[in-house]
Design an enzyme around this catalytic site. Structure first.
Site, PDB file in Angstrom:
ATOM      1  N   ASP A  31      -7.546 -25.882 -16.600  1.00  0.00           N
ATOM      2  CA  ASP A  31      -8.405 -25.086 -15.727  1.00  0.00           C
ATOM      3  C   ASP A  31      -7.960 -23.620 -15.781  1.00  0.00           C
ATOM      4  O   ASP A  31      -6.772 -23.317 -15.793  1.00  0.00           O
ATOM      5  CB  ASP A  31      -8.320 -25.616 -14.284  1.00  0.00           C
ATOM      6  CG  ASP A  31      -9.443 -25.104 -13.416  1.00  0.00           C
ATOM      7  OD1 ASP A  31     -10.318 -25.914 -13.046  1.00  0.00           O
ATOM      8  OD2 ASP A  31      -9.462 -23.887 -13.109  1.00  0.00           O
ATOM      9  N   ILE A  32      -8.935 -22.724 -15.770  1.00  0.00           N
ATOM     10  CA  ILE A  32      -8.635 -21.291 -15.897  1.00  0.00           C
ATOM     11  C   ILE A  32      -8.006 -20.731 -14.620  1.00  0.00           C
ATOM     12  O   ILE A  32      -7.297 -19.723 -14.665  1.00  0.00           O
ATOM     13  CB  ILE A  32      -9.927 -20.521 -16.301  1.00  0.00           C
ATOM     14  CG1 ILE A  32      -9.597 -19.230 -17.003  1.00  0.00           C
ATOM     15  CG2 ILE A  32     -10.849 -20.296 -15.123  1.00  0.00           C
ATOM     16  CD1 ILE A  32     -10.782 -18.604 -17.736  1.00  0.00           C
ATOM     17  N   ASN A  87     -16.022 -32.991  -7.690  1.00  0.00           N
ATOM     18  CA  ASN A  87     -16.875 -32.305  -6.724  1.00  0.00           C
ATOM     19  C   ASN A  87     -18.323 -32.508  -7.150  1.00  0.00           C
ATOM     20  O   ASN A  87     -18.655 -32.372  -8.329  1.00  0.00           O
ATOM     21  CB  ASN A  87     -16.534 -30.812  -6.699  1.00  0.00           C
ATOM     22  CG  ASN A  87     -15.129 -30.548  -6.210  1.00  0.00           C
ATOM     23  OD1 ASN A  87     -14.646 -31.233  -5.316  1.00  0.00           O
ATOM     24  ND2 ASN A  87     -14.461 -29.567  -6.808  1.00  0.00           N
ATOM     25  N   GLY A  93     -18.691 -28.776  -3.179  1.00  0.00           N
ATOM     26  CA  GLY A  93     -17.808 -27.737  -3.715  1.00  0.00           C
ATOM     27  C   GLY A  93     -17.883 -27.584  -5.219  1.00  0.00           C
ATOM     28  O   GLY A  93     -17.000 -26.982  -5.824  1.00  0.00           O
ATOM     29  N   GLN A  94     -18.946 -28.111  -5.836  1.00  0.00           N
ATOM     30  CA  GLN A  94     -19.077 -28.002  -7.296  1.00  0.00           C
ATOM     31  C   GLN A  94     -19.616 -26.620  -7.667  1.00  0.00           C
ATOM     32  O   GLN A  94     -20.615 -26.176  -7.101  1.00  0.00           O
ATOM     33  CB  GLN A  94     -20.023 -29.092  -7.817  1.00  0.00           C
ATOM     34  CG  GLN A  94     -20.181 -29.069  -9.334  1.00  0.00           C
ATOM     35  CD  GLN A  94     -21.118 -30.170  -9.848  1.00  0.00           C
ATOM     36  OE1 GLN A  94     -21.699 -30.923  -9.057  1.00  0.00           O
ATOM     37  NE2 GLN A  94     -21.261 -30.253 -11.149  1.00  0.00           N
ATOM     38  N   HIS A 100     -17.410 -33.078 -14.251  1.00  0.00           N
ATOM     39  CA  HIS A 100     -16.009 -32.922 -14.658  1.00  0.00           C
ATOM     40  C   HIS A 100     -15.098 -33.582 -13.648  1.00  0.00           C
ATOM     41  O   HIS A 100     -15.379 -33.623 -12.453  1.00  0.00           O
ATOM     42  CB  HIS A 100     -15.629 -31.452 -14.844  1.00  0.00           C
ATOM     43  CG  HIS A 100     -15.984 -30.560 -13.696  1.00  0.00           C
ATOM     44  ND1 HIS A 100     -17.269 -30.110 -13.484  1.00  0.00           N
ATOM     45  CD2 HIS A 100     -15.234 -30.041 -12.696  1.00  0.00           C
ATOM     46  CE1 HIS A 100     -17.297 -29.345 -12.405  1.00  0.00           C
ATOM     47  NE2 HIS A 100     -16.071 -29.289 -11.892  1.00  0.00           N
ATOM     48  N   HIS A 102     -11.333 -33.308 -12.137  1.00  0.00           N
ATOM     49  CA  HIS A 102     -10.126 -32.486 -12.023  1.00  0.00           C
ATOM     50  C   HIS A 102      -8.913 -33.425 -12.019  1.00  0.00           C
ATOM     51  O   HIS A 102      -8.871 -34.384 -11.239  1.00  0.00           O
ATOM     52  CB  HIS A 102     -10.099 -31.719 -10.697  1.00  0.00           C
ATOM     53  CG  HIS A 102     -11.168 -30.688 -10.532  1.00  0.00           C
ATOM     54  ND1 HIS A 102     -10.926 -29.339 -10.670  1.00  0.00           N
ATOM     55  CD2 HIS A 102     -12.481 -30.801 -10.205  1.00  0.00           C
ATOM     56  CE1 HIS A 102     -12.047 -28.665 -10.431  1.00  0.00           C
ATOM     57  NE2 HIS A 102     -12.999 -29.532 -10.139  1.00  0.00           N
TER      58      HIS A 102
HETATM   59  P1  5GP Z   1     -15.851 -27.262  -9.600  1.00  0.00           P
HETATM   60  O1  5GP Z   1     -15.701 -26.333  -8.440  1.00  0.00           O
HETATM   61  O2  5GP Z   1     -17.195 -27.090 -10.274  1.00  0.00           O
HETATM   62  O3  5GP Z   1     -15.530 -28.686  -9.273  1.00  0.00           O
HETATM   63  O4  5GP Z   1     -14.734 -26.837 -10.621  1.00  0.00           O
HETATM   64  C1  5GP Z   1     -14.962 -25.973 -11.693  1.00  0.00           C
HETATM   65  C2  5GP Z   1     -13.624 -25.597 -12.251  1.00  0.00           C
HETATM   66  O5  5GP Z   1     -13.833 -24.972 -13.487  1.00  0.00           O
HETATM   67  C3  5GP Z   1     -12.831 -24.607 -11.381  1.00  0.00           C
HETATM   68  O6  5GP Z   1     -11.581 -25.183 -11.045  1.00  0.00           O
HETATM   69  C4  5GP Z   1     -12.699 -23.382 -12.268  1.00  0.00           C
HETATM   70  O7  5GP Z   1     -11.457 -22.730 -12.127  1.00  0.00           O
HETATM   71  C5  5GP Z   1     -12.903 -23.938 -13.654  1.00  0.00           C
HETATM   72  N1  5GP Z   1     -13.489 -23.013 -14.595  1.00  0.00           N
HETATM   73  C6  5GP Z   1     -14.579 -22.232 -14.391  1.00  0.00           C
HETATM   74  N2  5GP Z   1     -14.865 -21.522 -15.483  1.00  0.00           N
HETATM   75  C7  5GP Z   1     -13.931 -21.858 -16.417  1.00  0.00           C
HETATM   76  C8  5GP Z   1     -13.702 -21.449 -17.758  1.00  0.00           C
HETATM   77  O8  5GP Z   1     -14.411 -20.626 -18.335  1.00  0.00           O
HETATM   78  N3  5GP Z   1     -12.660 -22.020 -18.415  1.00  0.00           N
HETATM   79  C9  5GP Z   1     -11.849 -22.948 -17.803  1.00  0.00           C
HETATM   80  N4  5GP Z   1     -10.854 -23.454 -18.535  1.00  0.00           N
HETATM   81  N5  5GP Z   1     -12.032 -23.355 -16.535  1.00  0.00           N
HETATM   82  C10 5GP Z   1     -13.061 -22.811 -15.849  1.00  0.00           C
END
Ligand code: 5GP
Length: 114
Positions: A31-32, A87, A93-94, A100, A102
């Protein structure tokens, strides 16, 4: 509204990611913005917007994501345990509209989550 599907660009290698596992069904990458010492996302190659969009046809792939999560957790040395989070939708919280999982570990997890 959910943001654009940045994960498709990672699948298509249009933007870089620190990939730790890749096979015909899924990718796992760091994750970034890590929320724990280990924070890895496991995503299917198949475009599925949210967890609410899964169907019977996805049964094997969903099982595969979990097997990969367990294997990556082991490779990352998460012997003390880890947390898997999915999420779903804005209320869940998505942010990225591509299913995906986590994988979080390397620190103690609290409950309830935020
Ligand atoms: P969500 O909130 O949708 O469950 O989680 C999305 C996740 O994707 C977040 O933890 C966010 O930091 C990660 N993320 C968003 N954009 C990027 C990206 O460009 N590269 C990577 N490696 N992670 C990302």
């Amino acid at each position: 509204m959910l943001a654009e599907n940045i994960f498709l660009k990672i699948i298509n290698k249009e933007i870089p990611a620190r990939i730790v596992h890749e096979d015909e069904h899924c990718l796992a990458f760091q994750d970034i913005h890590p929320q724990a010492p280990v924070h890895i996302l496991i995503i299917p190659r198949k475009e599925i917007r949210t967890h609410a969009d899964i169907t019977e046809a996805d049964r094997a792939m969903l099982g595969h994501l979990h097997l990969v999560a367990a294997r990556v957790a082991q490779e990352q040395g998460l012997t003390a345990g880890y947390r898997l989070v999915v999420n779903c939708g804005q209320g869940g919280g998505q942010a990225v509209p591509h299913l995906h999982v986590h994988l979080l570990g390397g620190r103690a997890m609290s409950w309830p989550p935020g």
